[in-house]
Design a protein around this motif. Structure first.
Motif, short mmCIF file in Angstrom:
data_model
loop_
_atom_site.label_atom_id
_atom_site.label_comp_id
_atom_site.label_asym_id
_atom_site.label_seq_id
_atom_site.Cartn_x
_atom_site.Cartn_y
_atom_site.Cartn_z
N PHE A 1 -20.19 -11.22 25.38
CA PHE A 1 -20.21 -10.81 24.04
C PHE A 1 -20.03 -9.52 23.91
CE2 PHE A 1 -22.63 -10.48 20.21
CZ PHE A 1 -21.99 -11.08 19.40
N ARG A 2 -21.20 -8.70 24.82
CA ARG A 2 -21.04 -7.23 24.62
C ARG A 2 -19.78 -6.57 24.65
NH1 ARG A 2 -26.05 -4.78 24.57
NH2 ARG A 2 -27.75 -5.84 25.46
N LYS A 3 -19.02 -6.99 25.84
CA LYS A 3 -17.64 -6.52 25.91
C LYS A 3 -16.81 -6.79 24.66
CE LYS A 3 -17.47 -7.58 31.00
NZ LYS A 3 -17.01 -8.35 31.91
N GLY A 4 -16.81 -7.97 24.05
CA GLY A 4 -16.13 -8.22 22.76
C GLY A 4 -16.65 -7.25 21.80
N ALA B 1 -13.72 -0.50 19.26
CA ALA B 1 -12.92 0.51 19.72
C ALA B 1 -11.99 1.37 18.43
CB ALA B 1 -11.71 -0.18 20.50
N ASN B 2 -11.50 2.55 18.82
CA ASN B 2 -10.67 3.43 17.81
C ASN B 2 -11.44 3.69 16.50
OD1 ASN B 2 -8.64 3.69 19.92
ND2 ASN B 2 -8.21 1.47 19.34
N GLY B 3 -12.82 3.82 16.70
CA GLY B 3 -13.53 4.17 15.29
C GLY B 3 -13.67 2.80 14.26
N ARG B 4 -13.08 1.51 14.70
CA ARG B 4 -13.34 0.53 13.85
C ARG B 4 -14.83 0.18 13.64
NH1 ARG B 4 -9.26 -3.97 16.17
NH2 ARG B 4 -10.55 -3.57 17.98
N LYS B 5 -15.09 -0.82 12.88
CA LYS B 5 -16.42 -1.36 12.74
C LYS B 5 -16.17 -2.89 12.68
CE LYS B 5 -18.44 2.23 9.80
NZ LYS B 5 -19.38 2.55 8.36
N VAL B 6 -17.51 -3.60 13.55
CA VAL B 6 -17.37 -4.72 13.38
C VAL B 6 -18.26 -5.34 12.24
CG1 VAL B 6 -18.25 -6.90 14.70
CG2 VAL B 6 -17.46 -4.82 16.02
#
Length: 460
Positions: free
Chosen positions: A183-186, A192-197
């Motif tokens: 889950f941490r990897k996900g 990545a690349n400045g995106r937000k979850v």
């Protein structure tokens, strides 16, 4: 309830005698014969090992539902104006206590977990469409998320510009640490690349394969990593595991009440944490004249339909309290019994469980012998149908691909004994030892037929 035994379970005469966890004899609680009477409407002779999909409603609750349905039909106007709002509020208040919510305003009653997913993902889709979330921002979910949830993401999120990160969990599995690590990897991929979850969707109990997920720990990680919202899909949870929404800490939490809580189909709770969103941001996908009055009120009236299943929470609680220990006692006994029966089946077939006992709710994944030839989802479906049609055993079958290519080739060539098929067995109060013996014997018969005929033991 007392020790569950069958008419032929004389320990001196039957070498197959199996003891479920011992329970004290009860005089003031429901008896085994009363339990069987409550579920006498079940089709006779079927080993029902799939409570997880649809649940099962006791006869006394079905009778109570019919009384509510008749009240509506006798005087619909009085029912709609004077009874329905009050009774739904009563159910919501009881649900608030069951899940330990702070306020009844945080609890809505909806048809099922699929409806709840649409409510949550609809507002996420609007946030992308209206520019509050940036194109390419991510939604993170587990690979074993329910198919309807995946379709809701497709319908509401990806078409509005959101991206999806899928976290693949290992199976068979040995510990929670494996889940936490993946889950941490996900989340890292999502950021990545400045995106937000913008949303993480976490199952409390995965459907297939069935596992208890360390949901509290994953929600905490989401908070640490700045995830905007967390939605826990707990379709199987209430009645199967202990639920404390404040302790879990998610923004949204949904659980069906018709799976493990004995309600008739279909009814589910949707918890929306008060501090997460204003009521104006969440709406039922079916727009009625209650639109804009808050999600709980919108959900309580979506047009003329049968609302009776939503009104039965008080009666269901009364039924549950007929059992020693109430809901806690039922949960504990179901867990102990399903683990014991799973271990019995695995021993009989020379296989193993897909997870440690502590990761099993009221369901368990039992490895099937490789000679059954479960080498695809289609094989799993055909075996399930064959067990239903020929042996009257109702149990879901899961196909688990092998990651090791060489091992997979050996299995297909018949020269190795790797597990690629698992049965998801369940235990509910109506189950008896005979159900599991019937399943065991059915698989043994298929293995015998396969050995003698040198071919797959069920239609291809």
């Amino acid at each position: 309830m007392g020790e569950i035994r069958t008419h032929r379970d004389d320990p001196e005469e039957n070498s197959n005698h199996i003891h479920l966890p011992k329970k004290p004899k009860l005089s003031s609680f429901i008896t085994q014969s009363q339990i069987q009477q409550e579920f006498a409407h079940h089709q006779h002779g079927v080993a029902r090992l799939n409570n997880g999909s649809f649940g099962s409603c006791p006869g006394s609750i079905i009778a109570a539902q019919k009384r509510w349905q008749l009240k509506f039909l006798q005087q619909p106007d009085d029912f709609f104006f004077n009874q329905l709002p009050t009774q739904i509020l009563r159910s919501r208040t009881l649900i608030k206590d069951i899940i330990n919510a702070d306020d009844v305003s945080e609890v809505s009653i909806v048809d099922n977990a699929t409806t709840a997913a649409a409510i949550v993902l609809q507002q996420v889709g609007w946030a992308f469409a209206e520019g509050r979330f940036h194109k390419g921002d991510a939604v993170v979910m587990l690979h074993c998320a329910f198919q309807a949830v995946k379709k809701s993401i497709e319908a509401y999120v990806t078409r509005a510009g959101g991206s999806v990160i899928v976290v693949h969990l290992p199976f068979p599995i040995k510990s929670n640490e494996e889940i936490i690590s993946e889950f941490r990897k996900g989340l890292a991929r999502g950021k990545a690349n400045g995106r937000k979850v913008r949303l993480a969707i976490i199952d409390h109990i995965t459907s297939m394969p069935s596992l208890i997920i360390p949901v509290r720990e994953l929600v905490k990680i989401c908070r640490e990593e700045g995830v905007s919202q967390v939605f826990v899909d707990a379709a199987h949870a209430v009645g199967s595991v202990s639920v404390d929404v404040k302790d879990i800490g998610a923004d949204f939490y949904v659980s069906n009440l018709h799976k493990w809580f004995f309600c008739p189909p279909s009814v589910a709770l949707l918890y929306c944490r008060k501090s997460s969103l204003s009521s104006s941001e969440l709406h039922h996908p079916v727009v009625s004249h209650e639109y804009g009055n808050g999600l709980a009120i919108e959900s309580a009236w979506i047009g003329t339909r049968d609302y009776s299943s939503q009104l039965l929470v008080p009666e269901v609680i009364d039924f549950i309290n007929r059992f020693e220990g109430g809901m806690d006692g039922i949960r504990d006994r179901n867990h102990e019994a399903v683990v014991e029966m799973a271990e019995m089946l695995a021993k009989a077939w020379g296989t193993s469980l897909g997870s440690p006992p502590e990761m099993c709710p009221s369901m368990a994944m039992v490895g099937l012998p490789s000679s059954l030839g479960v080498l695809s989802d289609g094989d799993a479906s055909r075996l399930r149908n064959h067990l239903r049609d020929q042996f009257k055993v109702e149990v879901p079958i899961h196909y688990q691909p092998l990651k090791d290519t060489a091992a997979a080739e050996e299995v297909e060539g018949g020269s190795a004994d790797f597990i690629t098929g698992y049965a998801r067995i369940s235990h509910q109060v109506y189950n008896t030892i005979d159900d599991y013996l019937k399943f065991r014997d059915a698989i043994n018969q298929l293995l015998h037929d396969s050995f003698n005929c040198k071919m797959l033991p069920y239609p291809s």
